[in-house]
Design a protein around this motif. Sequence first.
Motif, PDB file in Angstrom:
ATOM      1  N   ARG A   1      31.058  24.577  58.874  1.00 54.21           N
ATOM      2  CA  ARG A   1      31.098  24.902  57.448  1.00 54.21           C
ATOM      3  C   ARG A   1      30.042  25.938  57.111  1.00 54.21           C
ATOM      4  O   ARG A   1      30.276  26.849  56.331  1.00 54.21           O
ATOM      5  CB  ARG A   1      30.830  23.645  56.620  1.00 54.21           C
ATOM      6  CG  ARG A   1      32.058  22.800  56.408  1.00 54.21           C
ATOM      7  CD  ARG A   1      31.730  21.636  55.511  1.00 54.21           C
ATOM      8  NE  ARG A   1      32.897  20.782  55.365  1.00 54.21           N
ATOM      9  CZ  ARG A   1      32.849  19.463  55.277  1.00 54.21           C
ATOM     10  NH1 ARG A   1      31.675  18.843  55.284  1.00 54.21           N
ATOM     11  NH2 ARG A   1      33.943  18.769  55.145  1.00 54.21           N
ATOM     12  N   ARG A   2      28.872  25.787  57.689  1.00 52.84           N
ATOM     13  CA  ARG A   2      27.801  26.727  57.367  1.00 52.84           C
ATOM     14  C   ARG A   2      28.161  28.139  57.833  1.00 52.84           C
ATOM     15  O   ARG A   2      27.723  29.117  57.254  1.00 52.84           O
ATOM     16  CB  ARG A   2      26.492  26.277  58.015  1.00 52.84           C
ATOM     17  CG  ARG A   2      25.881  25.107  57.247  1.00 52.84           C
ATOM     18  CD  ARG A   2      24.558  24.665  57.806  1.00 52.84           C
ATOM     19  NE  ARG A   2      24.036  23.565  57.016  1.00 52.84           N
ATOM     20  CZ  ARG A   2      23.070  22.763  57.414  1.00 52.84           C
ATOM     21  NH1 ARG A   2      22.512  22.950  58.602  1.00 52.84           N
ATOM     22  NH2 ARG A   2      22.633  21.793  56.646  1.00 52.84           N
TER      23      ARG A   2
ATOM     24  N   ARG B   1      30.384  15.042  62.937  1.00 54.01           N
ATOM     25  CA  ARG B   1      29.904  15.467  61.614  1.00 54.01           C
ATOM     26  C   ARG B   1      28.951  16.646  61.729  1.00 54.01           C
ATOM     27  O   ARG B   1      28.977  17.568  60.921  1.00 54.01           O
ATOM     28  CB  ARG B   1      29.194  14.297  60.932  1.00 54.01           C
ATOM     29  CG  ARG B   1      30.171  13.255  60.529  1.00 54.01           C
ATOM     30  CD  ARG B   1      29.606  12.192  59.656  1.00 54.01           C
ATOM     31  NE  ARG B   1      30.631  11.171  59.614  1.00 54.01           N
ATOM     32  CZ  ARG B   1      30.568  10.006  60.240  1.00 54.01           C
ATOM     33  NH1 ARG B   1      29.470   9.666  60.871  1.00 54.01           N
ATOM     34  NH2 ARG B   1      31.578   9.171  60.198  1.00 54.01           N
ATOM     35  N   ILE B   2      28.110  16.614  62.743  1.00 53.84           N
ATOM     36  CA  ILE B   2      27.153  17.710  62.896  1.00 53.84           C
ATOM     37  C   ILE B   2      27.891  19.014  63.184  1.00 53.84           C
ATOM     38  O   ILE B   2      27.572  20.075  62.627  1.00 53.84           O
ATOM     39  CB  ILE B   2      26.146  17.390  64.017  1.00 53.84           C
ATOM     40  CG1 ILE B   2      25.289  16.197  63.600  1.00 53.84           C
ATOM     41  CG2 ILE B   2      25.273  18.589  64.329  1.00 53.84           C
ATOM     42  CD1 ILE B   2      24.439  15.630  64.710  1.00 53.84           C
ATOM     43  N   PHE B   3      28.939  18.950  64.018  1.00 54.84           N
ATOM     44  CA  PHE B   3      29.694  20.173  64.327  1.00 54.84           C
ATOM     45  C   PHE B   3      30.455  20.683  63.120  1.00 54.84           C
ATOM     46  O   PHE B   3      30.524  21.884  62.887  1.00 54.84           O
ATOM     47  CB  PHE B   3      30.632  19.930  65.510  1.00 54.84           C
ATOM     48  CG  PHE B   3      29.936  20.129  66.813  1.00 54.84           C
ATOM     49  CD1 PHE B   3      29.850  21.386  67.372  1.00 54.84           C
ATOM     50  CD2 PHE B   3      29.320  19.070  67.456  1.00 54.84           C
ATOM     51  CE1 PHE B   3      29.173  21.585  68.557  1.00 54.84           C
ATOM     52  CE2 PHE B   3      28.651  19.263  68.634  1.00 54.84           C
ATOM     53  CZ  PHE B   3      28.568  20.516  69.199  1.00 54.84           C
TER      54      PHE B   3
ATOM     55  N   PRO C   1      28.654  25.666  51.689  1.00 53.53           N
ATOM     56  CA  PRO C   1      28.990  24.552  52.596  1.00 53.53           C
ATOM     57  C   PRO C   1      29.000  23.182  51.915  1.00 53.53           C
ATOM     58  O   PRO C   1      29.625  22.256  52.400  1.00 53.53           O
ATOM     59  CB  PRO C   1      27.890  24.594  53.666  1.00 53.53           C
ATOM     60  CG  PRO C   1      27.105  25.820  53.420  1.00 53.53           C
ATOM     61  CD  PRO C   1      27.424  26.344  52.078  1.00 53.53           C
TER      62      PRO C   1
ATOM     63  N   LEU D   1      29.517  20.262  60.102  1.00 54.85           N
ATOM     64  CA  LEU D   1      28.504  20.858  59.233  1.00 54.85           C
ATOM     65  C   LEU D   1      28.195  22.285  59.671  1.00 54.85           C
ATOM     66  O   LEU D   1      28.144  23.214  58.852  1.00 54.85           O
ATOM     67  CB  LEU D   1      27.235  19.987  59.292  1.00 54.85           C
ATOM     68  CG  LEU D   1      26.052  20.462  58.456  1.00 54.85           C
ATOM     69  CD1 LEU D   1      26.325  20.245  56.983  1.00 54.85           C
ATOM     70  CD2 LEU D   1      24.773  19.758  58.868  1.00 54.85           C
TER      71      LEU D   1
ATOM     72  N   VAL E   1      25.806  12.998  57.488  1.00 56.80           N
ATOM     73  CA  VAL E   1      25.124  14.162  56.954  1.00 56.80           C
ATOM     74  C   VAL E   1      25.244  14.068  55.438  1.00 56.80           C
ATOM     75  O   VAL E   1      26.344  13.936  54.907  1.00 56.80           O
ATOM     76  CB  VAL E   1      25.826  15.447  57.447  1.00 56.80           C
ATOM     77  CG1 VAL E   1      25.123  16.671  56.908  1.00 56.80           C
ATOM     78  CG2 VAL E   1      25.892  15.470  58.958  1.00 56.80           C
TER      79      VAL E   1
ATOM     80  N   GLU F   1      24.893  16.166  53.135  1.00 52.34           N
ATOM     81  CA  GLU F   1      25.622  17.304  52.569  1.00 52.34           C
ATOM     82  C   GLU F   1      27.122  17.005  52.448  1.00 52.34           C
ATOM     83  O   GLU F   1      27.763  17.311  51.453  1.00 52.34           O
ATOM     84  CB  GLU F   1      25.413  18.485  53.513  1.00 52.34           C
ATOM     85  CG  GLU F   1      25.571  19.826  52.880  1.00 52.34           C
ATOM     86  CD  GLU F   1      25.097  20.910  53.849  1.00 52.34           C
ATOM     87  OE1 GLU F   1      23.939  20.839  54.292  1.00 52.34           O
ATOM     88  OE2 GLU F   1      25.904  21.801  54.161  1.00 52.34           O
ATOM     89  N   GLU F   2      27.637  16.350  53.491  1.00 50.59           N
ATOM     90  CA  GLU F   2      29.071  16.065  53.498  1.00 50.59           C
ATOM     91  C   GLU F   2      29.424  15.030  52.436  1.00 50.59           C
ATOM     92  O   GLU F   2      30.439  15.140  51.762  1.00 50.59           O
ATOM     93  CB  GLU F   2      29.466  15.565  54.890  1.00 50.59           C
ATOM     94  CG  GLU F   2      30.936  15.374  55.028  1.00 50.59           C
ATOM     95  CD  GLU F   2      31.306  15.037  56.474  1.00 50.59           C
ATOM     96  OE1 GLU F   2      31.054  15.859  57.351  1.00 50.59           O
ATOM     97  OE2 GLU F   2      31.847  13.954  56.696  1.00 50.59           O
TER      98      GLU F   2
ATOM     99  N   LEU G   1      19.901  16.947  64.579  1.00 46.19           N
ATOM    100  CA  LEU G   1      20.779  17.994  64.070  1.00 46.19           C
ATOM    101  C   LEU G   1      20.836  19.205  65.000  1.00 46.19           C
ATOM    102  O   LEU G   1      21.870  19.802  65.193  1.00 46.19           O
ATOM    103  CB  LEU G   1      20.263  18.470  62.713  1.00 46.19           C
ATOM    104  CG  LEU G   1      20.897  17.826  61.498  1.00 46.19           C
ATOM    105  CD1 LEU G   1      20.309  18.429  60.254  1.00 46.19           C
ATOM    106  CD2 LEU G   1      22.407  18.014  61.533  1.00 46.19           C
TER     107      LEU G   1
ATOM    108  N   PRO H   1      22.681  18.811  69.403  1.00 49.98           N
ATOM    109  CA  PRO H   1      23.826  17.911  69.468  1.00 49.98           C
ATOM    110  C   PRO H   1      24.415  17.862  70.878  1.00 49.98           C
ATOM    111  O   PRO H   1      23.820  18.308  71.844  1.00 49.98           O
ATOM    112  CB  PRO H   1      24.800  18.494  68.477  1.00 49.98           C
ATOM    113  CG  PRO H   1      24.424  19.913  68.336  1.00 49.98           C
ATOM    114  CD  PRO H   1      23.042  20.093  68.824  1.00 49.98           C
TER     115      PRO H   1
END
Lengths: 229, 669
Positions: free
Chosen positions: A203-204, A196-198, A210, A200, B510, B512-513, B658, B661
């Motif tokens: 997307r950014r 998920r972090i990747f 995003p 994110l 996250v 945002e997602e 964040l 990672p």
Amino acid sequence: MNPVILLIEDDPQIRRFLRASLVTQGYDLIEAGTGREGLALAASRVPDVVLLDLGLPDMEGIEVIKQLRGWSGVPIIVLSARGQERDKVANLDAGADDYLTKPFGVGELLARMRVALRKMVPAEESRQEGQYCLGNIKVDVERRRVWRGQEEVRLTPIEYKLLTVLLKNRGKVVTHRQLLKEVWGPSYIEQNPYLRIFILNLRRKLEDDPTRPQYLLTEPGVGYRLRDE
Amino acid sequence: MPDPGLGMAETSQPEPIAAGGERLLVCLDPSPFSIPLIRATKRIADAQRAKWYALYVETPAHDRLPRENQEQVAQALYLAAKLGAQAVKVSGFRIGDEILAFARENGVSKIFVGKPYARRWRRFLGTSLVDHLIWNCGPIDVFVISGEGEEAAPAPAPGPKRRRLLKEYLLAAGGVSLCTGLGFFLFPYLALTNLAMIYLLTVVIISSFLARGPAISSSFFSVAAFAFFFVPEYFSFAVANTEYAITLLVMLLVSILVSGLTARVRHQARVAREQERQTAALFEMSQNLTAINSLEELLQVASEQLSRIFQSRVAILMPRTEEELKSRAGYPFVDEDVREGMVAKWAFKHGHLAGAGTGTLSAVKSIYLPLIASQHAIGVLRLEPLQPGRVLDADSLRLLEALGSQVGLAIEHENLSRQAQGVQLQMEAERMRNTLLSSVSHDLRTPLTVIAGSASTLLEGEETLDRFTKHELAQSIFEEARRLDRLVHNLLEMSRLQSGEAMFHKEWYVLEEVIGSALAQLDPQLHDHPVSINLPTDLPLVQIDALLLERVVINLLENSMKYTPPGTPLEISARVEDQELLVAVADRGPGLPPGEEERIFEKFYQVAPGSARGAGLGLTICRSIIEAHGGRIRAANRPEGGAVFSFTIPLGEGAPLLDRPLQETAEKN
């Protein structure tokens, strides 16, 4: 020759509306009301795509997928209800190619079928060489470079690899597990938060907004999908 | 004895006779005859539909009774209470006076006594209880019920008690001898009367420590010793002067009186102590039993406290089936003696005290006290003294009974309140079902009506409708179907959450997602409302069930769209506050009616009933989900206009970071 679609679905109303929309779109439709019948037709008629409903009277949908995958690589699109995300993931991991959540519009169905049929075109290697364009995003596979509009985007190697896996499957859902396995390797398949972090970060770098992504779409509870066109 | 028929008519005093009819009083004594006496009185009371009392007057003599007789008293009182009498024990010195005082206080019209009570020697003196009652009863009738098989004199006191008495007699004699020795020493200096005073002092001291018998004997000893040693003729009981005789007589009377008075005072003190102990125990029990939430807790507390008061192992048995009693709380007894269980069952079945030291089925080690609620036994209290072979005395049995009835009442109260709660819940569920049915059927029908109507219009007007109208109709069919789908989804989600079947699959997400995914699902509806999103880029990950949280965001957005005019903006923002992630969905609509900020989260609540669509479940679902995540959700009006819905999610420990990672480790693959 028209593509042949095998529809395995027990509800006559759904069959009727699918028949109406698919035949007018120029597909040849064969229909089965049970899983057994469907498997028999898949063997005898060799369809190009299978549309499989999960609530069959005689057997579990996942059972049909497993048996079919025993001898056929035909694309399978699963029709499932909402709230069954676990089942969807299980079906996809068992070999289904994509899914549609009921109720769905015909537009969505046709888009999924186009993606599934494209897989039939054995041109993956040739595509590896060229360039992809997704809206204002341009990916040069050969030189491993990515542009957003006129600006070049710097991706880390992992981000780039993630993007290429999605590109390879573009238009099609990729489960968390599949992505982790392909990008990080088999021992990382439980590391959903890192994925998920990747995503994110990706997307950014690629999306205009995003929080409302246009290309890198989230399939809630299942995985990600890169928009096709 | 007054004529029974005239007794009432003749009364001139305003005797408080109950309006309900006669009141009977049966006087108990420590003999087995009390039992038939109680039964006889019960029959008469039943025949006359009279209220009746059973009275036992506890005199200092009660303590000297053999324990067998003391228990007979306890049993008689118990039986009387069982048969519907008000069983009372008072303490006093003159049985007759106490009985009459009680009778007058309670407006008793008939007194029943047993014949064999008066002892023969007292009868010769003409002061038997019956005589006393008859001469002093005034308007009250006295009935003497004859006992079959006259009771023998009370059995001699048991061994240990006799030995103790013997010791006390010796002490008394010793005290008097000491005093006499002192008398010899002081004799040359003191007058005879002052010497007598020293003897009196000795008697007072002795009687304040010893029982009544030794005390009285000490007065006789001292008078005898005084007469023998100090009154002329010396060393003889002969008295030289008549004046000395009077001195001796007065001394004897005074010393007997003093020893009697001292004994009374001690008796009263003992009774007061005993009563205080009982009151304290009862009070403590009732205190402890009021602060109880469940039956299990109640049984636990009761058995612990009883075990403390009586220094015993205590268990509470309750019926599991018709035939079987099962231990529900307290000491886990393991019995080798099958009789224990049988006695327990007997006590339960007959609602009667039984077991060791009770006179009923006393061959077992434990005492079994039935716990009575609403006239029938609901359980049995089992009590076995820690000290082997010890049995409870009559007073302790009475206290045990009183505590047992308290426990019985508490259990009944608990049962009743649980039943009431059940009824309440059922009614609530019923009301809920009705509201749900009417609300849902309305909400289902509206989109169905649109779909059916539009589809039939399309069918009918295939030739006549223009392309634009056809498209419009098809579009509304599609949208209504989507709406229907969301409603059904909410209903399913609701029932899943309510039934507790919902499984939470929490993972690090996250935010945002989650928000993005919710927005994507609402996309077609959102074209009327511009949405601005304001999320800091460094929000930490939160541990949530993303699908459920997505539902919260969807429901909040849908709710805002439903109640705000088209074209007004929506705003989603988030920030970290006090170890919590705070997410807010704000609108620029008319806001909430003041005072309704909390009610809107209730099931089926709608701000303006019937005006907007949706079963009013959306916000309730939001609340269930947020609370399941350990957060809070609230609504408020914005000072600048519009409403804001905000919820919190606690930030858990161990969130993946964040900015650092998996990159490094991943690179190696």
